[in-house]
Write an enzyme that holds these catalytic residues in place. Structure first.
Site, short mmCIF file in Angstrom:
data_model
loop_
_atom_site.label_atom_id
_atom_site.label_comp_id
_atom_site.label_asym_id
_atom_site.label_seq_id
_atom_site.Cartn_x
_atom_site.Cartn_y
_atom_site.Cartn_z
N LYS A 98 -3.15 5.19 0.37
CA LYS A 98 -1.85 4.95 -0.26
C LYS A 98 -1.65 5.81 -1.51
O LYS A 98 -2.60 6.41 -2.03
CB LYS A 98 -1.75 3.45 -0.60
CG LYS A 98 -1.74 2.54 0.64
CD LYS A 98 -1.54 1.09 0.24
CE LYS A 98 -1.49 0.18 1.46
NZ LYS A 98 -1.20 -1.24 1.08
N TYR B 39 6.80 -0.85 7.76
CA TYR B 39 6.47 -2.20 7.32
C TYR B 39 7.54 -3.22 7.74
O TYR B 39 7.67 -4.26 7.10
CB TYR B 39 6.29 -2.24 5.80
CG TYR B 39 4.93 -1.77 5.32
CD1 TYR B 39 3.78 -2.50 5.61
CD2 TYR B 39 4.79 -0.62 4.55
CE1 TYR B 39 2.53 -2.09 5.16
CE2 TYR B 39 3.53 -0.20 4.09
CZ TYR B 39 2.41 -0.95 4.41
OH TYR B 39 1.18 -0.56 3.95
N PHE C 243 7.71 -9.27 -1.56
CA PHE C 243 7.19 -7.99 -2.06
C PHE C 243 7.66 -6.79 -1.24
O PHE C 243 7.19 -5.68 -1.46
CB PHE C 243 5.66 -8.03 -2.11
CG PHE C 243 5.00 -8.35 -0.78
CD1 PHE C 243 4.80 -7.39 0.19
CD2 PHE C 243 4.59 -9.65 -0.52
CE1 PHE C 243 4.20 -7.69 1.40
CE2 PHE C 243 3.98 -9.97 0.70
CZ PHE C 243 3.78 -8.98 1.65
N ARG D 87 -11.33 -2.93 8.38
CA ARG D 87 -10.87 -3.98 7.47
C ARG D 87 -12.02 -4.49 6.60
O ARG D 87 -11.79 -4.87 5.44
CB ARG D 87 -10.16 -5.09 8.23
CG ARG D 87 -8.84 -4.55 8.83
CD ARG D 87 -8.02 -5.62 9.52
NE ARG D 87 -7.43 -6.57 8.59
CZ ARG D 87 -6.29 -6.39 7.94
NH1 ARG D 87 -5.60 -5.28 8.08
NH2 ARG D 87 -5.83 -7.31 7.14
N THR E 113 -7.17 -7.95 0.63
CA THR E 113 -5.90 -7.38 0.17
C THR E 113 -5.84 -7.32 -1.36
O THR E 113 -5.46 -6.30 -1.94
CB THR E 113 -4.72 -8.22 0.69
OG1 THR E 113 -4.86 -8.39 2.10
CG2 THR E 113 -3.39 -7.57 0.37
N ARG F 91 -11.34 -1.50 -1.73
CA ARG F 91 -10.42 -2.15 -2.67
C ARG F 91 -11.15 -2.67 -3.91
O ARG F 91 -10.60 -2.63 -5.02
CB ARG F 91 -9.63 -3.25 -1.95
CG ARG F 91 -8.52 -2.63 -1.07
CD ARG F 91 -7.96 -3.60 -0.09
NE ARG F 91 -6.72 -3.14 0.55
CZ ARG F 91 -6.20 -3.70 1.62
NH1 ARG F 91 -6.79 -4.75 2.18
NH2 ARG F 91 -5.09 -3.22 2.16
N ASN G 264 -3.07 -1.18 -3.58
CA ASN G 264 -4.44 -1.49 -3.17
C ASN G 264 -5.09 -0.41 -2.31
O ASN G 264 -5.97 -0.69 -1.50
CB ASN G 264 -4.49 -2.87 -2.51
CG ASN G 264 -3.62 -2.95 -1.27
OD1 ASN G 264 -2.98 -1.98 -0.89
ND2 ASN G 264 -3.60 -4.12 -0.65
N HIS H 250 -4.34 1.06 3.70
CA HIS H 250 -3.80 0.19 4.74
C HIS H 250 -4.66 0.34 5.98
O HIS H 250 -5.12 1.44 6.27
CB HIS H 250 -2.36 0.60 5.10
CG HIS H 250 -1.90 0.02 6.42
ND1 HIS H 250 -1.36 -1.23 6.52
CD2 HIS H 250 -1.96 0.50 7.69
CE1 HIS H 250 -1.09 -1.49 7.80
NE2 HIS H 250 -1.46 -0.44 8.53
N GLU I 4 1.09 1.65 15.44
CA GLU I 4 1.03 2.38 14.17
C GLU I 4 0.51 3.81 14.37
O GLU I 4 0.97 4.74 13.70
CB GLU I 4 0.16 1.62 13.17
CG GLU I 4 0.83 0.32 12.72
CD GLU I 4 -0.02 -0.50 11.75
OE1 GLU I 4 0.46 -1.57 11.32
OE2 GLU I 4 -1.14 -0.09 11.42
P1 ATP Z 1 -2.42 -3.71 4.94
O1 ATP Z 1 -1.45 -4.31 5.92
O2 ATP Z 1 -1.78 -2.78 3.95
O3 ATP Z 1 -3.65 -3.15 5.55
P2 ATP Z 1 -3.25 -6.37 4.38
O4 ATP Z 1 -3.17 -6.63 5.84
O5 ATP Z 1 -4.52 -6.67 3.65
O6 ATP Z 1 -2.97 -4.89 4.03
P3 ATP Z 1 -0.64 -7.65 4.20
O7 ATP Z 1 -0.60 -9.11 3.93
O8 ATP Z 1 -0.40 -7.14 5.58
O9 ATP Z 1 -2.06 -7.11 3.65
O10 ATP Z 1 0.36 -6.94 3.19
C1 ATP Z 1 0.70 -5.59 3.37
C2 ATP Z 1 0.69 -4.90 2.03
O11 ATP Z 1 1.72 -5.44 1.22
C3 ATP Z 1 -0.59 -5.07 1.22
O12 ATP Z 1 -1.61 -4.15 1.54
C4 ATP Z 1 -0.08 -4.84 -0.20
O13 ATP Z 1 0.06 -3.43 -0.48
C5 ATP Z 1 1.32 -5.44 -0.15
N1 ATP Z 1 1.29 -6.83 -0.64
C6 ATP Z 1 0.80 -7.91 0.00
N2 ATP Z 1 0.92 -9.02 -0.74
C7 ATP Z 1 1.52 -8.63 -1.89
C8 ATP Z 1 1.93 -9.31 -3.09
N3 ATP Z 1 1.75 -10.62 -3.24
N4 ATP Z 1 2.50 -8.56 -4.06
C9 ATP Z 1 2.71 -7.24 -3.92
N5 ATP Z 1 2.34 -6.54 -2.81
C10 ATP Z 1 1.76 -7.22 -1.82
MG MG Z 2 -1.47 -6.08 7.10
#
Ligand code: ATP
Ligand code: MG
Length: 137
Positions: free
Chosen positions: A9, A49, A57, A85, A91, A102, A112, A115, A126
């Site tokens: 990212k 997304y 968010f 993962r 996350t 992370r 973070n 992805h 994707e």
């Molecule tokens: P990713 O999908 O990016 O691999 P993830 O599966 O761990 O990460 P998701 O819950 O799918 O997390 O959320 C997607 C992305 O949205 C996160 O990686 C983060 O960048 C952002 N995100 C998630 N929760 C929050 C939050 N509470 N505040 C701000 N950004 C958030």
């Molecule tokens: Mg995710």
């Protein structure tokens, strides 16, 4: 052998962390079989997304993902989706296990650093979002 879509990212490309993150993937046995550095438009980030549309968010996330270059990549290996993962960590970096990407590099739950796809169906979608079949060997 499984494939997954990874994104380094904008917070990580800005801090010159691409090589150190890639080393973590390779040390875990994940092979980087395709990779390119691109800049997403806000519209492209919203499309990628789309599943998160409506979450509080969503605007912050898509603005961040369009705020600088990203490195999109395909990782291949045994159980690549789960393994990636694990290497990424939770996350929220505060919850991420020591040694994960992370834990070491992420700045916040939003910024973070990486992805990774979360299931075989989303991985296929994707990967197809960013790569043509001819780019995957
Ligand atoms: P990713 O999908 O990016 O691999 P993830 O599966 O761990 O990460 P998701 O819950 O799918 O997390 O959320 C997607 C992305 O949205 C996160 O990686 C983060 O960048 C952002 N995100 C998630 N929760 C929050 C939050 N509470 N505040 C701000 N950004 C958030
Ligand atoms: Mg995710």
């Amino acid at each position: 052998i499984e494939r997954t879509l990874s994104i380094i990212k904008p917070d990580a490309t800005r801090r010159n962390l691409t090589g150190r993150i890639n080393a973590k993937f390779e040390e875990a046995g994940l092979r980087i079989i395709a990779q390119k550095r691109i800049r997403l438009t806000k519209e492209q980030a919203e499309q990628f997304y789309a599943v998160h549309r409506g979450r509080p968010f969503f605007a912050e996330l898509t603005e961040f993902m369009a705020s600088g270059p990203v490195v999109v990549q395909v990782l291949e290996g045994e159980n690549a989706i789960l393994k990636n993962r694990e290497v990424m960590g939770a996350t929220n970096p505060k919850d991420a296990a020591p040694g994960t990407i992370r834990a070491e590099f992420a700045e916040s739950v939003g910024e973070n650093s990486v992805h990774g796809s979360d299931a075989p169906e989303t991985a296929a979608q994707e990967i197809a979002f960013f790569f043509a079949g001819i780019e995957l060997v």
